[in-house]
Design an enzyme around this catalytic site. Structure first.
Site, PDB file in Angstrom:
ATOM      1  N   ARG A 132       0.829  -1.190   0.000  1.00  0.00           N
ATOM      2  CA  ARG A 132       0.000   0.000   0.000  1.00  0.00           C
ATOM      3  C   ARG A 132       0.875   1.255   0.000  1.00  0.00           C
ATOM      4  O   ARG A 132       2.089   1.174   0.146  1.00  0.00           O
ATOM      5  CB  ARG A 132      -0.971  -0.003   1.190  1.00  0.00           C
ATOM      6  CG  ARG A 132      -0.223  -0.369   2.484  1.00  0.00           C
ATOM      7  CD  ARG A 132      -0.635   0.348   3.695  1.00  0.00           C
ATOM      8  NE  ARG A 132      -0.555   1.771   3.572  1.00  0.00           N
ATOM      9  CZ  ARG A 132       0.564   2.483   3.750  1.00  0.00           C
ATOM     10  NH1 ARG A 132       1.722   1.901   4.015  1.00  0.00           N
ATOM     11  NH2 ARG A 132       0.537   3.798   3.658  1.00  0.00           N
TER      12      ARG A 132
ATOM     13  N   ASP B 140      -2.174  10.840  -2.649  1.00  0.00           N
ATOM     14  CA  ASP B 140      -2.446   9.760  -3.610  1.00  0.00           C
ATOM     15  C   ASP B 140      -2.768  10.293  -4.990  1.00  0.00           C
ATOM     16  O   ASP B 140      -2.654   9.565  -5.982  1.00  0.00           O
ATOM     17  CB  ASP B 140      -3.619   8.894  -3.121  1.00  0.00           C
ATOM     18  CG  ASP B 140      -3.121   7.789  -2.227  1.00  0.00           C
ATOM     19  OD1 ASP B 140      -2.688   8.098  -1.104  1.00  0.00           O
ATOM     20  OD2 ASP B 140      -3.128   6.622  -2.663  1.00  0.00           O
TER      21      ASP B 140
ATOM     22  N   LYS C  70      -5.172  10.147   2.515  1.00  0.00           N
ATOM     23  CA  LYS C  70      -5.883   9.297   3.467  1.00  0.00           C
ATOM     24  C   LYS C  70      -7.017  10.041   4.167  1.00  0.00           C
ATOM     25  O   LYS C  70      -6.872  11.212   4.530  1.00  0.00           O
ATOM     26  CB  LYS C  70      -4.861   8.787   4.494  1.00  0.00           C
ATOM     27  CG  LYS C  70      -5.372   7.851   5.543  1.00  0.00           C
ATOM     28  CD  LYS C  70      -6.190   6.707   5.014  1.00  0.00           C
ATOM     29  CE  LYS C  70      -5.532   5.900   3.930  1.00  0.00           C
ATOM     30  NZ  LYS C  70      -6.496   5.052   3.168  1.00  0.00           N
TER      31      LYS C  70
HETATM   32  O1  MRU Z   1      -4.751   3.413   1.806  1.00  0.00           O
HETATM   33  P1  MRU Z   1      -3.264   3.591   1.844  1.00  0.00           P
HETATM   34  O2  MRU Z   1      -2.633   3.089   3.084  1.00  0.00           O
HETATM   35  O3  MRU Z   1      -2.613   3.060   0.578  1.00  0.00           O
HETATM   36  O4  MRU Z   1      -3.093   5.167   1.822  1.00  0.00           O
HETATM   37  C1  MRU Z   1      -1.819   5.733   1.838  1.00  0.00           C
HETATM   38  C2  MRU Z   1      -1.847   7.205   1.926  1.00  0.00           C
HETATM   39  O5  MRU Z   1      -2.866   7.829   2.010  1.00  0.00           O
HETATM   40  C3  MRU Z   1      -0.526   7.906   1.829  1.00  0.00           C
HETATM   41  O6  MRU Z   1      -0.560   9.106   2.507  1.00  0.00           O
HETATM   42  C4  MRU Z   1      -0.222   8.186   0.363  1.00  0.00           C
HETATM   43  O7  MRU Z   1      -0.355   7.035  -0.424  1.00  0.00           O
HETATM   44  C5  MRU Z   1       1.125   8.746   0.190  1.00  0.00           C
HETATM   45  S1  MRU Z   1       2.312   7.514   0.601  1.00  0.00           S
HETATM   46  C6  MRU Z   1       3.808   8.090   0.333  1.00  0.00           C
END
Ligand code: MRU
Length: 340
Positions: A45, A232, A243
């Site tokens: 993830r 993301d 997130k």
């Molecule tokens: O659902 P996830 O755990 O994949 O979400 C991750 C995040 O929201 C991170 O902040 C984002 O991917 C940036 S990671 C460098």
């Protein structure tokens, strides 16, 4: 430096992040389907790592084919399957497109295997390098003895190495500029409590874990110098999906005049998307809220709504730290300038 993903002799090994911090379990894949399942179930993830894993997944789709087999159909099936895993992380689609470009240019299975592997390794290497650059650019923005807040996990686990927002934390700690990190637990999957706490403990970086709903009171009662978050999906106008809980964090940071920095590689920016309203927001199964990791909190029959991300409007973001420099508002201009 920890790397949660490794390629060796036709096998992709990944650290299963659903097992952390309880167990360190490595999974090995020889087929792309396993990689897709690992992304969907969040064993792998974090936006940059999802892109890296998907790229290696496409390598696997052709790697073990018999020499006389046409790779076209297996590659296309894997491409479609990997693209369906998680909709919000734009790095996934960027990595798949890069791999597809390589696929189109190659003839012959042997050459194709090597060319796809080289591109996947390039994507991996570029993401880690970008993190190191962002780390030092971001650390420059912080005052000495800084106290910062972060959410989710944006560290080596999420990126293939070093980290985005957590890379800034690491870089600031290395130069003696950081005194404390407040770390949001990040319900419902607890990436902050499980993963970031695990990474920070290994590095010996001082932190305090706080429940997500404590953030307003934290700003009201403690001196905080900056908020550092990952991303993301960033639209051309700077609106940023990250997130779930990031928007709340940004709104409260602005209310308390705390600088709010997004730290993300340019592979997370989607210059073709004008604004955040067009970002697809993943909704995950309600069981993640009702009974996280198998522990039921709500009564039988309770229903839940479980968006995995939210969108922070650009006007709440102080600056976006990328590997190509720090972007300031108006983001339409600063982001536009990067992609011209
Ligand atoms: O659902 P996830 O755990 O994949 O979400 C991750 C995040 O929201 C991170 O902040 C984002 O991917 C940036 S990671 C460098």
């Amino acid at each position: 430096m920890l790397s949660p993903i490794q390629w060796k002799d036709g096998v992709l090994a990944v650290l299963d992040q659903t097992e952390l911090p309880w167990h360190e379990v490595w999974l090995s894949f020889r087929e792309w389907e396993g990689v897709a399942e690992a992304i969907r179930s969040m064993r792998v993830r974090g936006a940059p790592l999802i892109g890296i894993a998907a790229a290696y997944g496409l390598v696997l789709s052709v790697w073990h084919l018999p020499q006389d087999r046409d790779p076209e159909a297996p590659f296309r099936t894997a491409f479609a399957g990997l693209a369906r895993t998680r909709p919000t992380a734009v790095n996934l689609f960027r990595a798949l497109e890069r791999m597809h470009d390589v696929f189109r240019r190659q003839r012959g299975l042997e050459g194709l295997r090597e060319a796809l592997l080289a591109e996947a390794e390039r994507i991996h290497h570029e993401e880690v390098e970008a993190c190191r650059t962002m780390g030092s650019l971001g650390a420059d923005l912080l005052p000495s003895a800084a106290k910062v807040v972060t959410i989710c996990n944006t560290g080596a686990l999420a990126t293939g190495g070093y980290g985005t927002a957590l890379g800034v934390v690491r870089a600031a700690w290395e130069v003696g500029k950081l005194s404390l990190v407040y770390l949001l637990e990040t319900r419902p999957r607890l990436q902050g409590a499980r993963l970031t706490a695990w990474e920070l403990l290994q590095e010996g970086i001082s932190f305090r874990l706080v429940v997500d709903s404590a953030i307003g009171w934290l700003f009201a009662t403690e001196p905080i110098d900056a908020v550092l978050v990952g991303a993301d999906h960033i639209a051309r106008n700077g609106d940023t999906a990250n997130k779930i809980g990031t928007y709340t964090l940004a709104a409260l940071a602005v209310r308390h005049r705390v600088p709010f920095y997004v730290v993300a590689p340019t592979s997370t920016i989607d210059p073709r998307l004008p604004a955040g309203s067009g970002i697809p927001i993943e909704e995950r199964d309600e069981s993640e809220v009702i009974s996280p990791y198998g522990m039921r909190f709500a009564p039988e029959g309770a229903r839940a709504w479980n968006p995995a991300f939210d969108v922070t409007p650009a006007e709440l973001i102080t600056a976006i730290v990328t590997e190509r420099g720090v972007l300031w508002p108006p983001y339409g201009e600063s982001i536009g300038g990067l992609f011209e």
